[in-house]
Design a protein around this motif. Structure first.
Motif, PDB file in Angstrom:
ATOM      1  N   GLN A 280      61.362  49.751  26.503  1.00 21.66           N
ATOM      2  CA  GLN A 280      60.980  51.022  25.869  1.00 21.66           C
ATOM      3  C   GLN A 280      59.837  51.688  26.623  1.00 21.66           C
ATOM      4  OE1 GLN A 280      60.156  49.524  21.910  1.00 21.66           O
ATOM      5  NE2 GLN A 280      62.060  50.386  21.106  1.00 21.66           N
ATOM      6  N   VAL A 281      58.821  50.909  26.962  1.00 17.73           N
ATOM      7  CA  VAL A 281      57.651  51.470  27.658  1.00 17.73           C
ATOM      8  C   VAL A 281      58.052  52.009  29.025  1.00 17.73           C
ATOM      9  CG1 VAL A 281      55.435  50.887  28.727  1.00 17.73           C
ATOM     10  CG2 VAL A 281      55.945  50.111  26.397  1.00 17.73           C
ATOM     11  N   ILE A 282      58.840  51.252  29.768  1.00 21.95           N
ATOM     12  CA  ILE A 282      59.239  51.702  31.106  1.00 21.95           C
ATOM     13  C   ILE A 282      60.105  52.957  31.008  1.00 21.95           C
ATOM     14  CG2 ILE A 282      60.621  51.093  33.138  1.00 21.95           C
ATOM     15  CD1 ILE A 282      59.491  48.220  32.816  1.00 21.95           C
ATOM     16  N   ALA A 283      61.054  52.984  30.088  1.00 20.65           N
ATOM     17  CA  ALA A 283      61.919  54.160  29.927  1.00 20.65           C
ATOM     18  C   ALA A 283      61.099  55.386  29.522  1.00 20.65           C
ATOM     19  CB  ALA A 283      63.005  53.878  28.891  1.00 20.65           C
ATOM     20  N   PHE A 284      60.200  55.216  28.569  1.00 22.09           N
ATOM     21  CA  PHE A 284      59.349  56.326  28.117  1.00 22.09           C
ATOM     22  C   PHE A 284      58.474  56.837  29.265  1.00 22.09           C
ATOM     23  CE2 PHE A 284      55.381  57.769  25.933  1.00 22.09           C
ATOM     24  CZ  PHE A 284      55.914  58.857  25.259  1.00 22.09           C
ATOM     25  N   SER A 285      57.929  55.912  30.035  1.00 21.51           N
ATOM     26  CA  SER A 285      57.076  56.301  31.171  1.00 21.51           C
ATOM     27  C   SER A 285      57.870  57.082  32.213  1.00 21.51           C
ATOM     28  CB  SER A 285      56.457  55.053  31.811  1.00 21.51           C
ATOM     29  OG  SER A 285      55.631  54.393  30.882  1.00 21.51           O
ATOM     30  N   ARG A 286      59.071  56.631  32.524  1.00 19.81           N
ATOM     31  CA  ARG A 286      59.883  57.330  33.526  1.00 19.81           C
ATOM     32  C   ARG A 286      60.325  58.710  33.024  1.00 19.81           C
ATOM     33  NH1 ARG A 286      57.577  53.857  34.716  1.00 19.81           N
ATOM     34  NH2 ARG A 286      57.994  52.094  36.062  1.00 19.81           N
TER      35      ARG A 286
END
Length: 103
Positions: free
Chosen positions: A84-90
């Motif tokens: 979730q964090v990586i997807a949101f950041s990207r």
């Protein structure tokens, strides 16, 4: 009834399983030179249920020490939070890295 057969009862004992509690995993954020501090605070509030003070403290630890623990979770929850964090950041065009480590 046949007298040749004795009345035998078989008792099955439950098999003793050596069950261990599920492994716990630390979820960490890693420092980079591009992701804004306020974005990191927002991630900590949104995905790790931290209040502003807790999120700011963790963000500063990431900034100063290169990484910080955001929380400790069972494996499946930790994996979900990392994704979730990586997807949101990207989606927000930030290179923020999130990872998990077994405890």
């Amino acid at each position: 009834m046949n007298a040749d057969h004795s009345d035998q009862t078989t008792v099955l004992e439950p098999e003793k399983l050596d069950l261990k509690p599920p492994g716990m995993f630390k979820v960490l954020l890693l420092n980079d030179d591009f992701t804004p501090m306020d974005f990191v605070v927002a991630v900590l509030e949104k995905y790790f249920s931290k209040n502003r003070e807790q999120a700011t403290r963790i963000m500063l630890q990431v900034h100063r020490e290169g990484k910080a623990v955001c929380g400790v979770y069972p494996k499946d929850i930790a994996e979900t939070k990392v994704q979730q964090v990586i997807a949101f950041s990207r989606r927000n065009e930030h290179p923020l890295q999130c990872m998990m480590e077994e405890m």
